[in-house]
Design an enzyme around this catalytic site. Structure first.
Site, PDB file in Angstrom:
ATOM      1  N   GLU A 235      43.943  32.801  37.958  1.00  0.00           N
ATOM      2  CA  GLU A 235      42.536  32.355  37.947  1.00  0.00           C
ATOM      3  C   GLU A 235      41.789  33.380  38.779  1.00  0.00           C
ATOM      4  O   GLU A 235      41.864  33.365  40.001  1.00  0.00           O
ATOM      5  CB  GLU A 235      42.401  30.977  38.611  1.00  0.00           C
ATOM      6  N   CYS A 269      33.788  31.204  42.339  1.00  0.00           N
ATOM      7  CA  CYS A 269      34.129  32.014  41.161  1.00  0.00           C
ATOM      8  C   CYS A 269      33.202  31.691  39.998  1.00  0.00           C
ATOM      9  O   CYS A 269      32.872  32.568  39.217  1.00  0.00           O
ATOM     10  CB  CYS A 269      35.598  31.803  40.802  1.00  0.00           C
TER      11      CYS A 269
HETATM   12  P1  NAP Z   1      42.118  38.060  47.121  1.00  0.00           P
HETATM   13  O1  NAP Z   1      41.885  39.145  48.071  1.00  0.00           O
HETATM   14  O2  NAP Z   1      42.732  38.382  45.823  1.00  0.00           O
HETATM   15  O3  NAP Z   1      42.950  36.928  47.880  1.00  0.00           O
HETATM   16  C1  NAP Z   1      43.422  35.781  47.223  1.00  0.00           C
HETATM   17  C2  NAP Z   1      44.849  35.518  47.668  1.00  0.00           C
HETATM   18  O4  NAP Z   1      45.672  36.593  47.196  1.00  0.00           O
HETATM   19  C3  NAP Z   1      45.028  35.488  49.178  1.00  0.00           C
HETATM   20  O5  NAP Z   1      46.015  34.556  49.503  1.00  0.00           O
HETATM   21  C4  NAP Z   1      45.483  36.904  49.493  1.00  0.00           C
HETATM   22  O6  NAP Z   1      46.223  37.002  50.689  1.00  0.00           O
HETATM   23  C5  NAP Z   1      46.358  37.197  48.293  1.00  0.00           C
HETATM   24  N1  NAP Z   1      46.482  38.623  47.999  1.00  0.00           N
HETATM   25  C6  NAP Z   1      45.641  39.627  48.311  1.00  0.00           C
HETATM   26  N2  NAP Z   1      46.112  40.791  47.837  1.00  0.00           N
HETATM   27  C7  NAP Z   1      47.269  40.518  47.204  1.00  0.00           C
HETATM   28  C8  NAP Z   1      48.223  41.302  46.489  1.00  0.00           C
HETATM   29  N3  NAP Z   1      48.077  42.618  46.336  1.00  0.00           N
HETATM   30  N4  NAP Z   1      49.302  40.687  45.962  1.00  0.00           N
HETATM   31  C9  NAP Z   1      49.455  39.373  46.093  1.00  0.00           C
HETATM   32  N5  NAP Z   1      48.597  38.566  46.763  1.00  0.00           N
HETATM   33  C10 NAP Z   1      47.502  39.130  47.297  1.00  0.00           C
HETATM   34  O7  NAP Z   1      40.786  37.303  46.730  1.00  0.00           O
HETATM   35  P2  NAP Z   1      39.498  37.104  47.607  1.00  0.00           P
HETATM   36  O8  NAP Z   1      38.677  38.318  47.393  1.00  0.00           O
HETATM   37  O9  NAP Z   1      39.792  36.682  48.971  1.00  0.00           O
HETATM   38  O10 NAP Z   1      38.908  35.825  46.838  1.00  0.00           O
HETATM   39  C11 NAP Z   1      37.841  35.872  46.061  1.00  0.00           C
HETATM   40  C12 NAP Z   1      38.159  36.108  44.596  1.00  0.00           C
HETATM   41  O11 NAP Z   1      38.825  34.981  44.067  1.00  0.00           O
HETATM   42  C13 NAP Z   1      36.901  36.263  43.798  1.00  0.00           C
HETATM   43  O12 NAP Z   1      37.040  37.271  42.832  1.00  0.00           O
HETATM   44  C14 NAP Z   1      36.756  34.922  43.138  1.00  0.00           C
HETATM   45  O13 NAP Z   1      35.959  34.929  41.983  1.00  0.00           O
HETATM   46  C15 NAP Z   1      38.165  34.569  42.889  1.00  0.00           C
HETATM   47  N6  NAP Z   1      38.316  33.116  42.690  1.00  0.00           N
HETATM   48  C16 NAP Z   1      38.639  32.671  41.452  1.00  0.00           C
HETATM   49  C17 NAP Z   1      38.740  31.304  41.213  1.00  0.00           C
HETATM   50  C18 NAP Z   1      39.121  30.787  39.850  1.00  0.00           C
HETATM   51  O14 NAP Z   1      39.457  29.626  39.730  1.00  0.00           O
HETATM   52  N7  NAP Z   1      39.093  31.585  38.809  1.00  0.00           N
HETATM   53  C19 NAP Z   1      38.517  30.392  42.236  1.00  0.00           C
HETATM   54  C20 NAP Z   1      38.177  30.879  43.486  1.00  0.00           C
HETATM   55  C21 NAP Z   1      38.084  32.255  43.705  1.00  0.00           C
HETATM   56  P3  NAP Z   1      45.573  37.619  52.026  1.00  0.00           P
HETATM   57  O15 NAP Z   1      44.452  36.737  52.406  1.00  0.00           O
HETATM   58  O16 NAP Z   1      46.695  37.577  52.978  1.00  0.00           O
HETATM   59  O17 NAP Z   1      45.136  39.018  51.651  1.00  0.00           O
END
Ligand code: NAP
Length: 467
Positions: A235, A269
């Site tokens: 997601e 999101c």
């Molecule tokens: P993110 O950096 O991808 O972090 C999300 C999760 O993934 C965290 O637990 C993070 O851990 C982990 N993570 C980060 N890099 C990773 C990697 N290379 N491999 C595996 N896991 C990894 O996302 P964000 O920027 O904080 O969150 C916002 C994004 O999420 C936005 O794009 C938003 O649109 C999306 N989102 C989507 C939905 C949906 O339902 N489609 C809902 C909510 C948010 P760490 O914190 O330890 O880095």
């Protein structure tokens, strides 16, 4: 497995003032190994636990969350800054999702007979094992719930790797599960950084992985899942459109757009990030939005009179400002806001950008903050083309007083969800998920419980008659 002792700590930093509140050590490799082994052990008995007992656990989790919604809400607000009333609402919707799967799980997971001309056959829904759930900070409780509730009901066990800036929300959910009576190992919190997720996906005992987060993390997790042949759901981000047709109720559309975009300080999101309005009503619509913006109070998220919260972190605020500045440098017009708020904390002014063109990065990017990207179109054909001119495909809205016209447009928008006369929302019984670069798979609803089960065919027939 490589050692993880020397990686940077996981922290609560209050985005209202950017002060560090609490730090947590990253788990050692030995601690992680023990947790995975415990989750795998727990699976062996949890998969045989009657559905009625699993449902009882989920109802209990829901009731604890409801009883402690103020405390849990304050924790979410402390760690990632959203308005307290939004945090409390999030705890309530999470409790509703636990109840939904507790109420419906037994029916959804019952054997499903199949029609076949020879003999008889049915599908038996069976859990697959330990699942890794990787979640973001923007809905610290709801995000955990979306994957935990259906999968624990289905008989899987969960390892939660939450975002590194919401460790207290992550830890308290494990305690709530234990308090509700979950056998040890059914629900487990991991304090590990995102960069180490691939190592966990590779572990033979992990049978599936779900991520909600960025495209970058999605690509990395999907590659690891592919390499080790594990089921995954993603997601990811979105740049949802909010189409306002010339026959819409303008005041209702303005209210929904402003409320939707300021929800969680724009870090949702499915927030309406691209507002697309038909030309004949565009000026009126924009003037009303501007007037509303002047009434918005940006400030302390614990204060019930605040409308716009800080962003989740100083870095998040800096990133949003950098995207806005880049857009302006490339020729976009800054109609409102566009700057940091003059106070400590991760604040960004509510902002309106217009005149965004395909030559600009902002045209394609997701802006995860309180920023309206405002577009004017001459007709609905242009609105649909613009809505689809993005790699994302998560949600979207169409505002019109003509339901048939709105539904016809909804069918032509390439996203996983379209809401008519409403911002994209959340309900336990409705599926949530996207298409294109917004990911694959569905959470919530009936669909959410079948993502990580083995839909096993059992056929009863005589060998001589079979094919
Ligand atoms: P993110 O950096 O991808 O972090 C999300 C999760 O993934 C965290 O637990 C993070 O851990 C982990 N993570 C980060 N890099 C990773 C990697 N290379 N491999 C595996 N896991 C990894 O996302 P964000 O920027 O904080 O969150 C916002 C994004 O999420 C936005 O794009 C938003 O649109 C999306 N989102 C989507 C939905 C949906 O339902 N489609 C809902 C909510 C948010 P760490 O914190 O330890 O880095």
């Amino acid at each position: 497995m490589k050692t993880m002792e020397h990686l940077s700590p996981i922290k609560t930093v209050n985005p209202f003032n950017n002060q560090v509140v609490k730090e947590f050590d990253v788990m050692t490799s030995e601690e992680l190994e023990a947790i995975i082994a415990r989750a795998d052990d727990a699976f062996q008995s949890w998969k045989k636990t009657p559905l009625s007992q699993r449902a009882k656990l989920l109802h209990k989790v829901a009731s604890i969350m409801r009883n402690r919604k103020e405390e849990l809400g304050k924790l979410a607000t402390l760690e990632m800054g959203k308005l307290l009333r939004e945090s409390i609402g999030e705890v309530e919707i999470s409790a509703n999702i636990f109840d939904y799967y507790a109420d419906n799980g037994e029916k959804l997971l019952a054997d499903q007979p199949l029609e076949t001309p020879i003999g008889s056959a049915f599908i038996s829904y069976e859990p697959i094992g330990v699942l890794l759930s990787v979640q973001p900070w923007n809905f610290p409780f709801y995000q955990i719930t979306r994957s935990a509730a259906p999968n624990i009901m289905a008989g899987n066990t969960i390892l939660l790797k939450h975002a590194s800036n919401v460790p207290q929300c992550a830890a308290i959910m494990e305690k709530i599960f234990l308090e509700a009576g979950a056998p040890k190992g059914v629900y487990n919190n991991l304090f590990v950084p995102g960069s180490k997720v691939d190592v966990i996906v590779a572990d033979k005992r992990i049978k599936g992985v779900s991520l909600t987060g960025s495209e970058l993390a999605g690509g990395s997790i999907a590659s690891a899942a592919g390499k080790y042949v594990k089921k995954s759901t993603l997601e990811l981000g979105g740049s949802d459109t909010f189409i306002v047709l010339d026959d819409a109720n303008i005041d209702e559309a303005v209210d929904a757009a402003v409320y939707g975009r300021m929800w969680n300080a724009g870090q949702v999101c499915v927030s309406p990030k691209r507002i697309i309005v038909e030309k004949s009503i565009a000026d009126v619509f924009l003037k009303k939005v501007q007037a509303k913006f002047t009434t918005l109070k940006v400030g302390d998220p614990m204060d019930p009179t605040t409308d716009v919260a800080p962003l989740s972190s100083e870095k998040a605020a800096q990133d949003v400002i950098a995207q806005v500045e880049q857009a302006v440098k490339e020729g976009a017009q800054l109609l409102y806001g566009g700057h940091r708020v003059d106070c400590p904390g991760a604040f960004v002014e509510p902002t309106i950008l217009t005149d965004i063109k395909p030559s600009m990065a902002a045209y394609f990017e997701e802006i995860f903050g309180p920023v309206f990207m405002f577009y004017i179109v001459k007709d609905e054909r242009e609105a649909i083309a613009l809505a689809n001119a993005t790699d994302f495909g998560l949600g979207g809205s169409v505002f019109s007083s003509n339901e048939k016209r709105a539904v016809n447009i909804a069918r032509q928008i390439d996203t996983g969800m379209v809401y008519i006369n409403h911002v994209t929302g959340i309900a336990p019984e409705l599926p949530f998920g996207g298409t294109k670069n917004s990911g694959y798979g569905r959470e919530q609803s009936i669909a959410g419980i079948y993502e990580f089960v083995n839909s096993k065919l059992i056929r009863i027939t005589e060998a001589k008659n079979s094919y």
